[in-house]
Design an enzyme around this catalytic site. Structure first.
Site, PDB file in Angstrom:
ATOM      1  N   PHE A 372       0.820  -1.208   0.000  1.00 11.93           N
ATOM      2  CA  PHE A 372       0.000   0.000   0.000  1.00 11.93           C
ATOM      3  C   PHE A 372       0.860   1.268   0.000  1.00 11.93           C
ATOM      4  O   PHE A 372       0.948   1.953  -1.000  1.00 11.93           O
ATOM      5  CB  PHE A 372      -0.972  -0.021   1.178  1.00 11.93           C
ATOM      6  CG  PHE A 372      -2.044  -1.056   1.034  1.00 11.93           C
ATOM      7  CD1 PHE A 372      -3.264  -0.741   0.458  1.00 11.93           C
ATOM      8  CD2 PHE A 372      -1.830  -2.371   1.436  1.00 11.93           C
ATOM      9  CE1 PHE A 372      -4.256  -1.700   0.295  1.00 11.93           C
ATOM     10  CE2 PHE A 372      -2.815  -3.336   1.280  1.00 11.93           C
ATOM     11  CZ  PHE A 372      -4.027  -2.996   0.697  1.00 11.93           C
ATOM     12  N   GLU A 373       1.468   1.603   1.126  1.00 11.42           N
ATOM     13  CA  GLU A 373       2.297   2.808   1.197  1.00 11.42           C
ATOM     14  C   GLU A 373       3.676   2.442   1.724  1.00 11.42           C
ATOM     15  O   GLU A 373       3.881   2.321   2.927  1.00 11.42           O
ATOM     16  CB  GLU A 373       1.650   3.869   2.089  1.00 11.42           C
ATOM     17  CG  GLU A 373       0.514   4.613   1.414  1.00 11.42           C
ATOM     18  CD  GLU A 373       0.147   5.868   2.168  1.00 11.42           C
ATOM     19  OE1 GLU A 373      -0.050   6.920   1.529  1.00 11.42           O
ATOM     20  OE2 GLU A 373       0.052   5.799   3.415  1.00 11.42           O
ATOM     21  N   GLN A 374       4.604   2.287   0.809  1.00 14.35           N
ATOM     22  CA  GLN A 374       5.972   1.917   1.156  1.00 14.35           C
ATOM     23  C   GLN A 374       6.910   3.024   0.677  1.00 14.35           C
ATOM     24  O   GLN A 374       6.964   3.321  -0.517  1.00 14.35           O
ATOM     25  CB  GLN A 374       6.349   0.584   0.493  1.00 14.35           C
ATOM     26  CG  GLN A 374       7.742   0.134   0.836  1.00 14.35           C
ATOM     27  CD  GLN A 374       8.139  -1.168   0.155  1.00 14.35           C
ATOM     28  OE1 GLN A 374       9.296  -1.542   0.211  1.00 14.35           O
ATOM     29  NE2 GLN A 374       7.204  -1.856  -0.467  1.00 14.35           N
TER      30      GLN A 374
END
Length: 536
Positions: A372-374
């Protein structure tokens, strides 16, 4: 001469088109953002990245897409004064379903502005758009059949149910008429990646077959009618390395033909260069180009005869010389991210990083390997031997915060030299390594005890990769480099590592990463990044 691969590192599924004297190649980017790489050339020898057109949420949002999903096999064409880009956003990889959604965007110039997408269908992946000489447009894609027990890590033929053809009404922005299954492929199976080329009243169809591993091939067929029936090439394949295990370019397949203004014919294809003695390809599937000739029987063949692609190929312009690779050092002093870098999945990069004017600031988000949010910004590994360096300012306050230099493939294939925090040592260095442990993605910690870092200033981090070996090192700026940790297996950061060649479709990246699983989004400032190749 053309030296292959022409696009080194992860650049698979090359679709080529010509607009006047300019050539363009579009390649797959999978979960890396922005979507689709387009390179430009005027001589077929030297290529330059000119754009990644899918760069906003309305065109592409891959948050939650699993590894090796996202943008598959784009098709680039030029007609009616527009560039047309067809692409798939794949939302599922494992199991019987693929959930592959196909779209079209257009632009008056290769650098844009690119339109919002028009949804086309979801019946399969690897779409292409053929512009017939009567002005009609036709959409092709392979059709995926989920009603089989032959899917999994190495899918077999029944799931690949042929090539669909349907007319596309550009004014209405939709398919019209009924889809027709026009080509079932050869006995080699796994038919996908279709492209049509018209010559002398014949419709020539090239497809990829054999899967994208070591049995890969470009198969050719032709028909007097676009809807078929199609007869197979007398040799079945236009090119393949499947029966030449010693050839330097392996896994040859999935490409498209192009004609020069003088009528010469070339054909792109993906390939890989396995490490010597290993069937592992850290550079992923790269793009190569072969010269072809038409036979008296009206069939296309490689100019060198046979089926095995060459490393060096005659170019249309004998005066052209390939630009040699050079070291690249970035200080992040500009207002935009240097072109060679990408990030993962999200159309909102401002949540992952900002440019301060003196550094690339990563805003540490979810864990390394998140879908998702890396906060990971990286560039392709383009050479089997290279050194990478970065300078990091980072002050972690707990063990859930880490930032550093990473050799990355996906969530279960990476080596990460990280500045973090330890209860007894304070700010320290650790190595987080995931050597292909699928599906659990369990990490190893090659440093039994973290290495304490003096003071609170910057630290230089480096990796040296030589084929299957990777070694990390560090220094306090102005000091001497010190090796840290054992030699690790760099070969696992490859298509074939972990799950293997039929489940991993990208390539090795090297870059900067930060995570903060406490949720406070701590900042990590990378003041420079250098990539220094040591061989071609």
């Amino acid at each position: 001469m053309i030296t292959n691969p022409i696009l080194p590192g992860f650049n698979p599924d090359p679709s080529i088109c010509r607009a006047g004297a300019d050539y363009y190649i579009a390649t797959s980017t999978f979960e890396w953002y922005p979507g689709v790489q387009i390179h430009h050339s005027t001589d077929l020898v030297n290529w330059r990245l000119v754009c990644r057109p899918l760069d906003r949420e309305s065109q592409l949002d891959m948050r939650g897409n699993p590894d090796s999903c996202g943008v598959w096999a784009p098709c680039l064409s030029y007609a009616d004064g527009l560039f047309w880009l067809v692409y798939t956003d794949v939302k599922r990889l494992d199991g019987n379903f693929k959930d592959a959604h196909n779209y079209i965007v257009t632009a008056p110039s290769i650098t844009g502005p690119w339109s919002d997408p028009v949804y086309v269908n979801s019946s399969g992946f690897d779409p292409s758009l053929f512009h017939d000489d009567d002005g009609r447009k036709w959409f092709l894609n392979m059709v995926w059949n989920h009603r089989t027990d032959s899917v999994g890590g190495s899918p077999k033929h029944p799931a690949f149910a042929g090539i669909l053809l349907q007319e596309y009404d550009a004014d209405a922005g939709k398919l019209i008429g009924k889809p027709q299954n026009v080509f079932a492929g050869s006995d080699h199976g796994l038919v996908e990646g279709s492209h049509v080329f018209k010559r002398d009243g014949w419709y020539y169809l090239t497809v990829a077959e054999g899967g994208t591993g070591y049995e890969h091939a470009v198969t050719m067929a032709r028909s007097r009618a676009l809807a078929g029936p199609y007869e197979l090439h007398p040799d079945t394949f236009l090119m393949t390395s499947k029966d030449a295990p010693e050839a330097p370019l392996q896994r040859a397949g999935h490409g498209q033909m192009i004609e020069t203004p003088d009528g010469e014919v070339y054909h792109t294809h993906l390939c890989s260069r396995p490490l010597p003695g290993l069937r592992r390809s850290p550079l992923g599937r790269e793009t190569a180009l072969q010269k072809c000739t038409w036979g008296e029987d009206g069939w296309l063949r490689l100019a060198q005869r046979g089926l095995v692609p060459d490393v060096t190929v005659e170019s249309p312009d004998p005066e052209s010389r390939r630009t040699p690779p050079v070291a690249v050092r970035r200080t992040f002093a500009g207002e935009r991210l240097p072109d060679e870098f990408q990030w993962l999945r999200t159309p909102h990069p401002d949540r992952l990083f900002t440019l301060t004017g003196s550094a690339l600031r990563l805003h540490a988000r979810e864990s390394i390997g998140s879908w998702f949010e890396q906060a990971l910004v990286a560039r392709r590994q383009e050479h089997l031997k290279f050194r990478a360096e970065t300078t990091l300012r980072f002050e972690p306050g707990n063990f859930q915060q880490a930032a550093g230099l990473v050799h990355y493939y996906n969530r279960h294939k990476f080596h990460f030299l990280a500045v973090t925090w330890h209860e007894q040592l304070g700010r320290s260095l650790s190595i987080l390594s995931c050597p292909g442990d699928w599906p659990d993605s369990r990490m190893e910690f090659p440093l039994k005890t973290p290495v304490a870092l003096p003071g609170d200033g910057p630290v230089d981090l480096a990796m040296d990769v030589d084929g299957a070996e990777i070694v990390f090192s560090h220094r306090i700026p102005g000091g001497e480099w010190q090796r840290i940790g054992p030699m690790l297996d760099a070969s696992v950061i490859s298509d074939e590592g972990g799950r293997g060649e039929h489940a991993s479709f990208t390539g090795a990246f090297v870059g900067m990463a930060a995570f903060d699983t406490s949720g406070s989004a701590i900042a990590a400032d990378f003041e420079q990044f250098a990539y220094m190749p040591e061989e071609g």
